[in-house]
Design a protein around this motif. Structure first.
Motif, PDB file in Angstrom:
ATOM      1  N   ASP A  15      33.170  -4.471  15.919  1.00  0.00           N
ATOM      2  CA  ASP A  15      32.246  -3.350  16.039  1.00  0.00           C
ATOM      3  C   ASP A  15      31.836  -2.903  14.638  1.00  0.00           C
ATOM      4  OD1 ASP A  15      30.844  -1.046  16.557  1.00  0.00           O
ATOM      5  OD2 ASP A  15      32.323  -0.199  17.932  1.00  0.00           O
ATOM      6  N   LEU A  16      30.582  -3.144  14.270  1.00  0.00           N
ATOM      7  CA  LEU A  16      30.112  -2.817  12.918  1.00  0.00           C
ATOM      8  C   LEU A  16      29.880  -1.332  12.728  1.00  0.00           C
ATOM      9  CD1 LEU A  16      27.677  -5.801  12.255  1.00  0.00           C
ATOM     10  CD2 LEU A  16      30.127  -5.617  11.797  1.00  0.00           C
ATOM     11  N   THR A  17      29.984  -0.558  13.802  1.00  0.00           N
ATOM     12  CA  THR A  17      29.859   0.898  13.685  1.00  0.00           C
ATOM     13  C   THR A  17      31.222   1.583  13.594  1.00  0.00           C
ATOM     14  OG1 THR A  17      29.862   1.317  16.079  1.00  0.00           O
ATOM     15  CG2 THR A  17      27.752   0.761  15.065  1.00  0.00           C
ATOM     16  N   ALA A  18      32.293   0.813  13.701  1.00  0.00           N
ATOM     17  CA  ALA A  18      33.642   1.387  13.686  1.00  0.00           C
ATOM     18  C   ALA A  18      34.039   1.801  12.274  1.00  0.00           C
ATOM     19  CB  ALA A  18      34.648   0.380  14.235  1.00  0.00           C
ATOM     20  N   PRO A  19      34.889   2.836  12.133  1.00  0.00           N
ATOM     21  CA  PRO A  19      35.358   3.236  10.795  1.00  0.00           C
ATOM     22  C   PRO A  19      36.081   2.103  10.076  1.00  0.00           C
ATOM     23  CG  PRO A  19      35.857   4.938  12.417  1.00  0.00           C
ATOM     24  CD  PRO A  19      35.380   3.739  13.187  1.00  0.00           C
ATOM     25  N   ASP A  20      36.840   1.299  10.818  1.00  0.00           N
ATOM     26  CA  ASP A  20      37.529   0.140  10.258  1.00  0.00           C
ATOM     27  C   ASP A  20      37.126  -1.078  11.090  1.00  0.00           C
ATOM     28  OD1 ASP A  20      39.196  -1.871   9.377  1.00  0.00           O
ATOM     29  OD2 ASP A  20      41.009  -0.630   9.372  1.00  0.00           O
ATOM     30  N   ILE A  21      36.248  -1.901  10.534  1.00  0.00           N
ATOM     31  CA  ILE A  21      35.731  -3.044  11.282  1.00  0.00           C
ATOM     32  C   ILE A  21      36.845  -4.008  11.656  1.00  0.00           C
ATOM     33  CG2 ILE A  21      34.200  -5.053  11.153  1.00  0.00           C
ATOM     34  CD1 ILE A  21      32.348  -3.412   9.402  1.00  0.00           C
ATOM     35  N   ASN A  22      37.811  -4.212  10.756  1.00  0.00           N
ATOM     36  CA  ASN A  22      38.862  -5.188  11.015  1.00  0.00           C
ATOM     37  C   ASN A  22      39.711  -4.825  12.234  1.00  0.00           C
ATOM     38  OD1 ASN A  22      39.242  -7.453   8.801  1.00  0.00           O
ATOM     39  ND2 ASN A  22      38.453  -5.629   7.766  1.00  0.00           N
ATOM     40  N   THR A  23      40.007  -3.548  12.429  1.00  0.00           N
ATOM     41  CA  THR A  23      40.838  -3.156  13.559  1.00  0.00           C
ATOM     42  C   THR A  23      40.057  -3.093  14.864  1.00  0.00           C
ATOM     43  OG1 THR A  23      40.472  -0.796  13.108  1.00  0.00           O
ATOM     44  CG2 THR A  23      42.385  -1.853  12.073  1.00  0.00           C
ATOM     45  N   SER A  24      38.739  -3.281  14.809  1.00  0.00           N
ATOM     46  CA  SER A  24      37.924  -3.247  16.031  1.00  0.00           C
ATOM     47  C   SER A  24      37.883  -4.601  16.732  1.00  0.00           C
ATOM     48  CB  SER A  24      36.496  -2.805  15.698  1.00  0.00           C
ATOM     49  OG  SER A  24      35.789  -3.824  15.013  1.00  0.00           O
ATOM     50  N   ARG A  25      38.580  -5.596  16.188  1.00  0.00           N
ATOM     51  CA  ARG A  25      38.524  -6.950  16.758  1.00  0.00           C
ATOM     52  C   ARG A  25      38.965  -6.969  18.224  1.00  0.00           C
ATOM     53  NH1 ARG A  25      41.395 -12.497  14.389  1.00  0.00           N
ATOM     54  NH2 ARG A  25      41.569 -13.598  16.375  1.00  0.00           N
ATOM     55  N   VAL A  26      38.156  -7.617  19.048  1.00  0.00           N
ATOM     56  CA  VAL A  26      38.496  -7.883  20.447  1.00  0.00           C
ATOM     57  C   VAL A  26      38.282  -9.372  20.690  1.00  0.00           C
ATOM     58  CG1 VAL A  26      37.923  -7.456  22.867  1.00  0.00           C
ATOM     59  CG2 VAL A  26      37.837  -5.576  21.215  1.00  0.00           C
ATOM     60  N   ILE A  56      27.872 -24.277  28.483  1.00  0.00           N
ATOM     61  CA  ILE A  56      27.514 -23.235  27.526  1.00  0.00           C
ATOM     62  C   ILE A  56      28.094 -21.918  28.014  1.00  0.00           C
ATOM     63  CG2 ILE A  56      25.564 -21.813  26.728  1.00  0.00           C
ATOM     64  CD1 ILE A  56      25.574 -24.242  25.165  1.00  0.00           C
ATOM     65  N   ASP A  57      28.717 -21.170  27.104  1.00  0.00           N
ATOM     66  CA  ASP A  57      29.157 -19.813  27.408  1.00  0.00           C
ATOM     67  C   ASP A  57      28.044 -18.839  27.007  1.00  0.00           C
ATOM     68  OD1 ASP A  57      31.576 -20.976  28.051  1.00  0.00           O
ATOM     69  OD2 ASP A  57      32.541 -20.412  26.165  1.00  0.00           O
ATOM     70  N   VAL A  58      28.044 -17.642  27.605  1.00  0.00           N
ATOM     71  CA  VAL A  58      27.029 -16.646  27.302  1.00  0.00           C
ATOM     72  C   VAL A  58      27.678 -15.272  27.165  1.00  0.00           C
ATOM     73  CG1 VAL A  58      24.935 -15.476  28.100  1.00  0.00           C
ATOM     74  CG2 VAL A  58      25.194 -17.921  28.487  1.00  0.00           C
ATOM     75  N   ILE A  59      27.286 -14.545  26.132  1.00  0.00           N
ATOM     76  CA  ILE A  59      27.611 -13.125  25.999  1.00  0.00           C
ATOM     77  C   ILE A  59      26.368 -12.376  26.454  1.00  0.00           C
ATOM     78  CG2 ILE A  59      28.314 -11.293  24.429  1.00  0.00           C
ATOM     79  CD1 ILE A  59      29.502 -13.534  22.631  1.00  0.00           C
ATOM     80  N   ASN A  60      26.428 -11.760  27.614  1.00  0.00           N
ATOM     81  CA  ASN A  60      25.231 -11.227  28.272  1.00  0.00           C
ATOM     82  C   ASN A  60      24.738  -9.910  27.688  1.00  0.00           C
ATOM     83  OD1 ASN A  60      24.597 -13.055  30.745  1.00  0.00           O
ATOM     84  ND2 ASN A  60      26.821 -12.809  30.800  1.00  0.00           N
ATOM     85  N   ASP A  61      25.640  -9.082  27.165  1.00  0.00           N
ATOM     86  CA  ASP A  61      25.273  -7.766  26.627  1.00  0.00           C
ATOM     87  C   ASP A  61      25.922  -7.575  25.264  1.00  0.00           C
ATOM     88  OD1 ASP A  61      23.882  -6.701  29.087  1.00  0.00           O
ATOM     89  OD2 ASP A  61      25.876  -7.096  29.920  1.00  0.00           O
ATOM     90  N   PRO A  62      25.435  -8.285  24.256  1.00  0.00           N
ATOM     91  CA  PRO A  62      26.161  -8.364  22.982  1.00  0.00           C
ATOM     92  C   PRO A  62      26.325  -7.044  22.244  1.00  0.00           C
ATOM     93  CG  PRO A  62      24.526 -10.121  23.146  1.00  0.00           C
ATOM     94  CD  PRO A  62      24.266  -9.184  24.282  1.00  0.00           C
ATOM     95  N   ASP A  63      25.476  -6.042  22.500  1.00  0.00           N
ATOM     96  CA  ASP A  63      25.606  -4.771  21.788  1.00  0.00           C
ATOM     97  C   ASP A  63      26.603  -3.825  22.438  1.00  0.00           C
ATOM     98  OD1 ASP A  63      23.848  -4.428  19.343  1.00  0.00           O
ATOM     99  OD2 ASP A  63      22.403  -5.291  20.735  1.00  0.00           O
ATOM    100  N   SER A  64      27.184  -4.222  23.572  1.00  0.00           N
ATOM    101  CA  SER A  64      28.190  -3.390  24.238  1.00  0.00           C
ATOM    102  C   SER A  64      29.569  -3.650  23.647  1.00  0.00           C
ATOM    103  CB  SER A  64      28.207  -3.678  25.742  1.00  0.00           C
ATOM    104  OG  SER A  64      26.966  -3.329  26.332  1.00  0.00           O
ATOM    105  N   VAL A  65      30.427  -2.639  23.702  1.00  0.00           N
ATOM    106  CA  VAL A  65      31.729  -2.697  23.038  1.00  0.00           C
ATOM    107  C   VAL A  65      32.734  -3.485  23.879  1.00  0.00           C
ATOM    108  CG1 VAL A  65      33.666  -1.332  22.172  1.00  0.00           C
ATOM    109  CG2 VAL A  65      31.326  -0.511  21.873  1.00  0.00           C
TER     110      VAL A  65
END
Length: 488
Positions: A283-294, A347-356
């Protein structure tokens, strides 16, 4: 240097179709996707065979023009172009090829290529050749850099007409990011941004990706951390903003921004006999991008390449704003395609990439490719060729504006006019380029090598609409605004 931008006012806009440039994808072993309906449809008519990178280009109506593995070029009929063999790219480069229209031309295209022996080159395709099916011209395999990597990306310059072609090279204890300007006059000398490297020395395998807006760049290297930069599309320079740290024994293969650049996705592999592949969201909007990894998916691939199962490769944002993920067959026992050494694919798809997180709606095996392996690649595109947002000129030179207006006043007569008018300048132009864009930033005409104090502007085929005229000398563009009205 005299630099001016004039605003021409007409009556109604012209349709914008830049997004159609990415309507056809060809990759892997004769795999393809067709987006002309607005939805991805499997297309197995292509002849491209590539382990990793590829590129394709369509016209502004979404009609296929040609595609390339970096080694060969096929036309719209899936026939190898007469001079389309012997390209010095390499299908085993992560980003082996990239196709960019020549500014000011509707028929000429540049193919930029990379290869593992570190050569960065370009060739030109002219679509007027070979009976209108196109061919590679004598400008072929032109060397730009002998110390390059397998990475490249492209975005518009601030005038929304010319391009920046970005690649990297290693230089001592640093990495140089080279932004080559591509204008109607050709490829210029690069603007170089140097990033001092600390920690493990990177390999030359990885990816560069611009956000759709072109203001951000992501760099990942298979043996290093992932770096995020802000990009100045006027100066061509980079400023580092964030670092995503690689974990122990973890390699990053590819990256992709979501459409709004709120999320970043990485494909990564862990090393060792019990290796896994991951698709990770940050999440590029998170205070700490590294800890936002999913981690959206984790796949075991211990059987290894080339007949392993579970390899996750390239990530690519599509014109439908979904992210597509190349994957080798993950189901054991795997089945080998009799025409290749590789297992069958989907092929895999991420359907809503801007969602968390998992709300991004990751879908494994979203599309099956009729027994065609994607291997590791998906085609590369200019960053705006998937975007529904129209690129517009955004050069910022407020001091130059005032100086240019003072130095080189422009008089326009007649005004209003119907068929033609004249730009009268106090100071003569020297080999200037005059580009006309509609209000959506799409170039509709270009006049090259203009000289003198009186420049004739013909209406020609232009419909009523709002236009911008950009006058540039030596690739420097500034602004002086005039109002011009065309009447029928």
């Amino acid at each position: 240097m005299k630099k001016l931008v004039l605003i021409f006012l007409f009556i109604s806009p012209t349709a914008f179709a830049q997004q159609q440039r990415s309507a056809h994808w060809y990759f892997g072993f004769r795999c393809g996707l067709d987006f002309t309906s607005g939805t991805a449809v499997v297309d197995t008519t292509g002849m491209l065979e590539s382990i990793e990178g590829s590129a394709s280009i369509s016209d502004l109506a979404g009609n296929l023009l040609f595609y390339s593995s970096g080694e060969k070029v096929w036309d719209k009929n899936h026939v190898l172009m007469p001079n389309g063999n012997g390209m010095l790219g390499n299908q085993s480069s992560v980003q082996s090829s990239l196709i960019i229209p020549e500014p000011g031309s509707s028929s000429r295209f540049y193919i930029f290529t990379t290869c593992p022996v570190n050569h960065f080159r370009y060739s030109i395709v002219d679509m007027t050749l070979n009976g209108g099916n196109g061919d590679v011209t004598a400008t072929k395999n032109m060397l730009l850099n002998t110390n390059a990597t397998e990475m490249m990306a492209a975005t518009y310059q601030c005038n929304a007409q010319d391009h920046w072609i970005m690649t990297t090279r290693h230089s001592g204890g640093s990495i140089d990011f080279l932004a080559y300007p591509l204008t109607g006059a050709g490829v210029g000398s690069p603007v170089i941004s140097t990033y001092t490297w600390t920690g493990a020395w990177p390999a030359q395998v990885g990816s560069l990706t611009f956000s759709q807006k072109g203001d951000k760049l992501c760099f990942n290297d298979s043996h290093a951390n992932t770096i995020l930069f802000d990009f100045d599309n006027e100066a061509g320079t980079l400023t580092p903003t964030d670092t995503i740290f690689a974990l122990t024994n973890e390699l990053v293969y590819a990256n992709a921004f979501s459409g709004k650049a709120t999320k970043l996705y990485l494909s990564r592999w862990t090393t060792g006999s019990a290796g896994h592949c991951y698709i990770s969201q940050y999440d590029l909007t998170a205070p700490d991008i590294n800890t936002s990894r999913v981690d959206l998916d984790s796949v075991y691939f211990a059987l290894g390449s080339p007949n392993g199962y579970g390899f996750i490769g390239e990530l690519r944002l599509g014109p439908d704003q979904k992210i597509y993920v190349s994957r080798w067959n993950q189901d054991y026992p795997y089945v080998v395609n009799p025409l290749t050494y590789y297992s069958l694919d989907s092929i895999d798809v991420i359907n809503d990439p801007d969602s968390v997180g998992f709300a991004c709606n990751f879908q494994r095996n979203a599309l099956y490719l009729d027994h065609r392996p994607t291997m590791l690649g998906l085609p590369g595109f200019h960053n705006t060729f998937t975007s529904p947002v129209v690129p517009v000129a955004n050069c910022k030179q407020p001091d130059a504006i005032a100086e240019n207006i003072k130095e080189n006043q422009v008089h326009i007569y007649p005004n209003p006019f119907t068929q033609q008018t004249t730009l009268q300048l106090n100071v003569p132009l020297q080999n200037a380029t005059i580009t006309i864009q509609n209000q959506f930033g799409q170039m509709v005409n270009a006049l090259k090598n203009q000289q003198g104090s009186a420049i004739l502007i013909e209406r020609n085929h232009l419909p009523a609409g709002i236009y911008t005229v950009i006058i540039s000398e030596n690739n420097h563009v500034g602004y002086a605004i005039q109002k011009l009205v065309i009447v029928d």
